[in-house]
Design a protein around this motif. Structure first.
Motif, PDB file in Angstrom:
ATOM      1  N   ALA A  14      63.203  -8.860  80.242  1.00  0.00           N
ATOM      2  CA  ALA A  14      62.471  -7.924  81.107  1.00  0.00           C
ATOM      3  C   ALA A  14      61.833  -8.665  82.283  1.00  0.00           C
ATOM      4  O   ALA A  14      61.818  -8.161  83.410  1.00  0.00           O
ATOM      5  CB  ALA A  14      61.401  -7.181  80.297  1.00  0.00           C
ATOM      6  N   GLU A  18      62.634  -8.152  86.259  1.00  0.00           N
ATOM      7  CA  GLU A  18      61.592  -7.927  87.263  1.00  0.00           C
ATOM      8  C   GLU A  18      61.705  -8.937  88.399  1.00  0.00           C
ATOM      9  O   GLU A  18      61.543  -8.594  89.569  1.00  0.00           O
ATOM     10  CB  GLU A  18      60.212  -7.995  86.628  1.00  0.00           C
ATOM     11  CG  GLU A  18      59.105  -7.649  87.599  1.00  0.00           C
ATOM     12  CD  GLU A  18      57.731  -7.566  86.961  1.00  0.00           C
ATOM     13  OE1 GLU A  18      56.770  -7.360  87.722  1.00  0.00           O
ATOM     14  OE2 GLU A  18      57.613  -7.708  85.735  1.00  0.00           O
ATOM     15  N   HIS A  60      54.845  -8.723  79.303  1.00  0.00           N
ATOM     16  CA  HIS A  60      55.627  -7.642  78.705  1.00  0.00           C
ATOM     17  C   HIS A  60      55.376  -7.538  77.196  1.00  0.00           C
ATOM     18  O   HIS A  60      55.450  -6.445  76.635  1.00  0.00           O
ATOM     19  CB  HIS A  60      57.115  -7.846  78.982  1.00  0.00           C
ATOM     20  CG  HIS A  60      57.470  -7.667  80.419  1.00  0.00           C
ATOM     21  ND1 HIS A  60      57.492  -6.434  81.032  1.00  0.00           N
ATOM     22  CD2 HIS A  60      57.800  -8.559  81.384  1.00  0.00           C
ATOM     23  CE1 HIS A  60      57.827  -6.579  82.302  1.00  0.00           C
ATOM     24  NE2 HIS A  60      58.007  -7.865  82.546  1.00  0.00           N
ATOM     25  N   CYS A 138      52.740  -0.590  83.600  1.00  0.00           N
ATOM     26  CA  CYS A 138      53.239   0.768  83.355  1.00  0.00           C
ATOM     27  C   CYS A 138      53.473   0.937  81.860  1.00  0.00           C
ATOM     28  O   CYS A 138      54.153   0.110  81.244  1.00  0.00           O
ATOM     29  CB  CYS A 138      54.543   0.991  84.133  1.00  0.00           C
ATOM     30  SG  CYS A 138      55.337   2.561  83.751  1.00  0.00           S
ATOM     31  N   THR A 140      55.381   2.957  80.402  1.00  0.00           N
ATOM     32  CA  THR A 140      56.753   3.365  80.115  1.00  0.00           C
ATOM     33  C   THR A 140      57.725   2.197  80.198  1.00  0.00           C
ATOM     34  O   THR A 140      58.490   1.944  79.270  1.00  0.00           O
ATOM     35  CB  THR A 140      57.198   4.463  81.112  1.00  0.00           C
ATOM     36  OG1 THR A 140      56.250   5.522  81.048  1.00  0.00           O
ATOM     37  CG2 THR A 140      58.572   4.981  80.764  1.00  0.00           C
ATOM     38  N   CYS A 141      57.702   1.455  81.318  1.00  0.00           N
ATOM     39  CA  CYS A 141      58.693   0.392  81.519  1.00  0.00           C
ATOM     40  C   CYS A 141      58.096  -1.011  81.446  1.00  0.00           C
ATOM     41  O   CYS A 141      58.821  -1.987  81.556  1.00  0.00           O
ATOM     42  CB  CYS A 141      59.409   0.580  82.845  1.00  0.00           C
ATOM     43  SG  CYS A 141      58.342   0.301  84.277  1.00  0.00           S
ATOM     44  N   TYR A 142      56.777  -1.135  81.290  1.00  0.00           N
ATOM     45  CA  TYR A 142      56.068  -2.403  81.153  1.00  0.00           C
ATOM     46  C   TYR A 142      56.171  -3.301  82.385  1.00  0.00           C
ATOM     47  O   TYR A 142      56.009  -4.496  82.293  1.00  0.00           O
ATOM     48  CB  TYR A 142      56.540  -3.174  79.914  1.00  0.00           C
ATOM     49  CG  TYR A 142      56.271  -2.417  78.653  1.00  0.00           C
ATOM     50  CD1 TYR A 142      54.984  -2.295  78.151  1.00  0.00           C
ATOM     51  CD2 TYR A 142      57.303  -1.801  77.973  1.00  0.00           C
ATOM     52  CE1 TYR A 142      54.732  -1.589  76.998  1.00  0.00           C
ATOM     53  CE2 TYR A 142      57.072  -1.093  76.814  1.00  0.00           C
ATOM     54  CZ  TYR A 142      55.788  -0.985  76.332  1.00  0.00           C
ATOM     55  OH  TYR A 142      55.542  -0.287  75.192  1.00  0.00           O
ATOM     56  N   MET A 143      56.439  -2.726  83.535  1.00  0.00           N
ATOM     57  CA  MET A 143      56.435  -3.491  84.778  1.00  0.00           C
ATOM     58  C   MET A 143      55.008  -3.506  85.325  1.00  0.00           C
ATOM     59  O   MET A 143      54.237  -2.586  85.076  1.00  0.00           O
ATOM     60  CB  MET A 143      57.372  -2.873  85.827  1.00  0.00           C
ATOM     61  CG  MET A 143      58.807  -2.932  85.435  1.00  0.00           C
ATOM     62  SD  MET A 143      59.309  -4.635  85.382  1.00  0.00           S
ATOM     63  CE  MET A 143      61.007  -4.464  85.712  1.00  0.00           C
ATOM     64  N   CYS A 151      53.812   3.595  89.189  1.00  0.00           N
ATOM     65  CA  CYS A 151      54.969   2.736  88.954  1.00  0.00           C
ATOM     66  C   CYS A 151      56.096   3.058  89.948  1.00  0.00           C
ATOM     67  O   CYS A 151      56.473   4.214  90.118  1.00  0.00           O
ATOM     68  CB  CYS A 151      55.476   2.914  87.528  1.00  0.00           C
ATOM     69  SG  CYS A 151      56.855   1.849  87.146  1.00  0.00           S
ATOM     70  N   ASN A 153      59.147   2.148  89.534  1.00  0.00           N
ATOM     71  CA  ASN A 153      60.370   2.423  88.796  1.00  0.00           C
ATOM     72  C   ASN A 153      60.383   3.820  88.194  1.00  0.00           C
ATOM     73  O   ASN A 153      61.409   4.502  88.209  1.00  0.00           O
ATOM     74  CB  ASN A 153      60.560   1.427  87.668  1.00  0.00           C
ATOM     75  CG  ASN A 153      60.856   0.046  88.174  1.00  0.00           C
ATOM     76  OD1 ASN A 153      61.374  -0.096  89.270  1.00  0.00           O
ATOM     77  ND2 ASN A 153      60.530  -0.969  87.404  1.00  0.00           N
ATOM     78  N   CYS A 154      59.266   4.222  87.629  1.00  0.00           N
ATOM     79  CA  CYS A 154      59.226   5.485  86.875  1.00  0.00           C
ATOM     80  C   CYS A 154      58.809   6.688  87.716  1.00  0.00           C
ATOM     81  O   CYS A 154      59.176   7.811  87.411  1.00  0.00           O
ATOM     82  CB  CYS A 154      58.258   5.356  85.703  1.00  0.00           C
ATOM     83  SG  CYS A 154      58.725   4.068  84.563  1.00  0.00           S
TER      84      CYS A 154
END
Length: 155
Positions: A14, A18, A60, A138, A140-143, A151, A153-154
């Motif tokens: 992950a 990133e 992460h 985040c 949801t995606c842990y970014m 986020c 991404n989301c």
């Protein structure tokens, strides 16, 4: 002191994803890491800075990014952890040995103090340590979230 046992291969992957998304320079700036001097992680034909990847992998895994100061064994510790997770890590042995060697601080000659007038004592400045700053992630995606808190991404 981070518990590196919490970091798994999926967390490193992950962090690599990133880094690919942000680009190496922005990735290193965002998480306040410098370029690796002695070791790089090779994954799918690309090289990545070992300590930065492992530090963000810790983010992460736990929700808190590891800082450069959290690597008590320096790049050598990052190499051992990443190789233990099955990653290909290229090591420059001479640079790694130089990192382990104690650094000698150069001293400079000081000017004698003026006898006529003494300067007032400087007030100590209060600063916050960068390691105290928490990176928001985040759910949801842990970014890492940008300053907007939304986020990318989301959405």
């Amino acid at each position: 002191m981070p518990d590196w046992n919490l970091v798994g291969k999926q967390h490193v992957l992950a962090a690599i994803a990133e880094c690919d998304r942000l680009g190496s320079r922005d990735f290193l700036q965002r998480y306040r890491f410098g370029r690796a001097r002695a070791s790089t992680v090779w994954h799918r034909g690309q090289e990545y800075d070992s300590k930065a990847i492992l530090g963000v992998a810790y983010l992460h895994a736990t929700g808190r990014a590891a800082t450069a100061d959290d690597f008590t064994r320096g790049e050598a510790g990052a190499v051992d952890l990443l190789q233990g997770l099955g990653f290909d890590v290229v090591v420059d042995e001479e640079a790694l040995a130089a990192e382990k060697a104690p650094r000698v601080r150069k001293t400079t000659a000081t000017k004698p103090a003026r006898a006529s007038r003494s300067a007032p004592a400087a007030k100590p400045r209060r600063t916050t340590a960068k390691s105290d700053e928490r990176v928001k992630v985040c759910p949801t995606c842990y970014m890492a979230l940008p300053a907007t808190g939304i986020c990318d991404n989301c959405d």
